[in-house]
Design a protein around this motif. Structure first.
Motif, PDB file in Angstrom:
ATOM      1  N   LEU A  85      38.931  33.362  -6.298  1.00 14.48           N
ATOM      2  CA  LEU A  85      37.667  32.696  -6.055  1.00 14.48           C
ATOM      3  C   LEU A  85      37.669  32.845  -4.484  1.00 14.48           C
ATOM      4  O   LEU A  85      36.313  33.137  -3.975  1.00 14.48           O
ATOM      5  N   ALA A  86      38.560  32.667  -3.675  1.00  9.76           N
ATOM      6  CA  ALA A  86      38.402  32.675  -2.138  1.00  9.76           C
ATOM      7  C   ALA A  86      38.201  34.223  -2.008  1.00  9.76           C
ATOM      8  O   ALA A  86      37.400  34.702  -1.058  1.00  9.76           O
ATOM      9  N   ILE A  87      39.041  35.340  -2.567  1.00  4.53           N
ATOM     10  CA  ILE A  87      38.616  36.750  -2.514  1.00  4.53           C
ATOM     11  C   ILE A  87      37.148  37.080  -2.714  1.00  4.53           C
ATOM     12  O   ILE A  87      36.401  37.769  -2.026  1.00  4.53           O
ATOM     13  N   ALA A  88      36.747  36.530  -3.682  1.00  8.63           N
ATOM     14  CA  ALA A  88      35.480  36.863  -4.286  1.00  8.63           C
ATOM     15  C   ALA A  88      34.469  36.314  -3.364  1.00  8.63           C
ATOM     16  O   ALA A  88      33.448  37.183  -3.099  1.00  8.63           O
ATOM     17  N   ALA A  89      34.714  35.223  -2.658  1.00  5.64           N
ATOM     18  CA  ALA A  89      33.656  34.657  -1.819  1.00  5.64           C
ATOM     19  C   ALA A  89      33.522  35.615  -0.688  1.00  5.64           C
ATOM     20  O   ALA A  89      32.746  35.856  -0.077  1.00  5.64           O
ATOM     21  N   LEU A  90      34.634  35.989  -0.260  1.00  2.38           N
ATOM     22  CA  LEU A  90      34.800  36.851   1.246  1.00  2.38           C
ATOM     23  C   LEU A  90      34.047  38.257   0.797  1.00  2.38           C
ATOM     24  O   LEU A  90      33.318  38.594   1.546  1.00  2.38           O
ATOM     25  N   LEU A  91      34.412  38.689  -0.441  1.00  6.64           N
ATOM     26  CA  LEU A  91      33.741  39.792  -0.908  1.00  6.64           C
ATOM     27  C   LEU A  91      32.142  39.910  -1.050  1.00  6.64           C
ATOM     28  O   LEU A  91      31.446  40.721  -0.213  1.00  6.64           O
ATOM     29  N   GLU A  92      31.846  38.469  -1.500  1.00  6.84           N
ATOM     30  CA  GLU A  92      30.336  38.664  -1.578  1.00  6.84           C
ATOM     31  C   GLU A  92      29.817  38.117  -0.219  1.00  6.84           C
ATOM     32  O   GLU A  92      28.554  38.915  -0.119  1.00  6.84           O
ATOM     33  N   ALA A  93      30.238  37.225   0.631  1.00  6.80           N
ATOM     34  CA  ALA A  93      29.455  37.361   1.953  1.00  6.80           C
ATOM     35  C   ALA A  93      29.675  38.412   2.944  1.00  6.80           C
ATOM     36  O   ALA A  93      28.879  38.714   3.549  1.00  6.80           O
ATOM     37  N   GLY A  94      30.895  39.037   2.781  1.00  6.29           N
ATOM     38  CA  GLY A  94      31.161  40.276   3.546  1.00  6.29           C
ATOM     39  C   GLY A  94      30.255  41.538   3.308  1.00  6.29           C
ATOM     40  O   GLY A  94      29.838  42.219   4.191  1.00  6.29           O
ATOM     41  N   GLY A  95      29.946  41.631   1.813  1.00  2.00           N
ATOM     42  CA  GLY A  95      29.016  42.787   1.458  1.00  2.00           C
ATOM     43  C   GLY A  95      27.607  42.348   1.836  1.00  2.00           C
ATOM     44  O   GLY A  95      26.965  43.289   2.347  1.00  2.00           O
ATOM     45  N   ASP A  96      27.088  41.064   1.692  1.00  2.00           N
ATOM     46  CA  ASP A  96      25.961  40.910   2.307  1.00  2.00           C
ATOM     47  C   ASP A  96      25.708  41.114   3.752  1.00  2.00           C
ATOM     48  O   ASP A  96      24.842  41.447   4.091  1.00  2.00           O
ATOM     49  N   ALA A  97      26.882  40.763   4.552  1.00  2.00           N
ATOM     50  CA  ALA A  97      26.822  41.076   5.925  1.00  2.00           C
ATOM     51  C   ALA A  97      26.797  42.497   6.340  1.00  2.00           C
ATOM     52  O   ALA A  97      25.917  42.757   7.267  1.00  2.00           O
ATOM     53  N   LEU A  98      27.422  43.504   5.464  1.00  2.00           N
ATOM     54  CA  LEU A  98      27.307  44.745   5.995  1.00  2.00           C
ATOM     55  C   LEU A  98      25.975  45.298   5.421  1.00  2.00           C
ATOM     56  O   LEU A  98      25.381  46.059   6.276  1.00  2.00           O
TER      57      LEU A  98
END
Length: 111
Positions: free
Chosen positions: A10-23
């Motif tokens: 869940l922590a990895i998924a949250a980082l991926l979602e927020a990071g993808g949005d930031a990109l």
């Protein structure tokens, strides 16, 4: 799946979602067409990976949603602060406290 693996995913998924949005957000503000295209493509791949990580495990996502929202809030605020120089305001921190409290209520009630 044991609880620690689920929390890690869940922590990895949250980082991926927020990071993808930031990109994607960074790509929208880019002046160079090539850089914009690369950021959009990278953001799309990262968001796809988020979809895999969050949907592949055999869990009932509704049951872990509370914890996920806590991780997503924290990841989004950290990325906003570190990558975009936008520290959270007092109102955001207060709202975040409510998010964390709600996530804990959901997580503990589902145990």
């Amino acid at each position: 799946m044991n609880r620690s693996v689920a929390i890690l995913l869940l922590a990895i998924a949250a980082l991926l979602e927020a990071g993808g949005d930031a990109l994607v957000r960074t790509g929208l503000r880019s002046d160079s067409g090539l850089v914009r295209c690369c950021l959009f493509l990278t953001g799309a791949v990262v968001l796809f990976l988020y979809g895999l990580v969050v949907n592949a495990p055999p869990w009932d996502f509704g049951r872990v949603l509370g914890i996920y929202l806590v991780f997503f809030f924290i990841a989004a605020q950290l990325i906003s602060w570190l990558a975009f120089g936008q520290p959270p305001t007092r109102a955001v921190l207060l709202g975040g406290l409510l998010i964390v409290s709600g996530g804990l209520v959901i997580a503990w009630s589902e145990a």
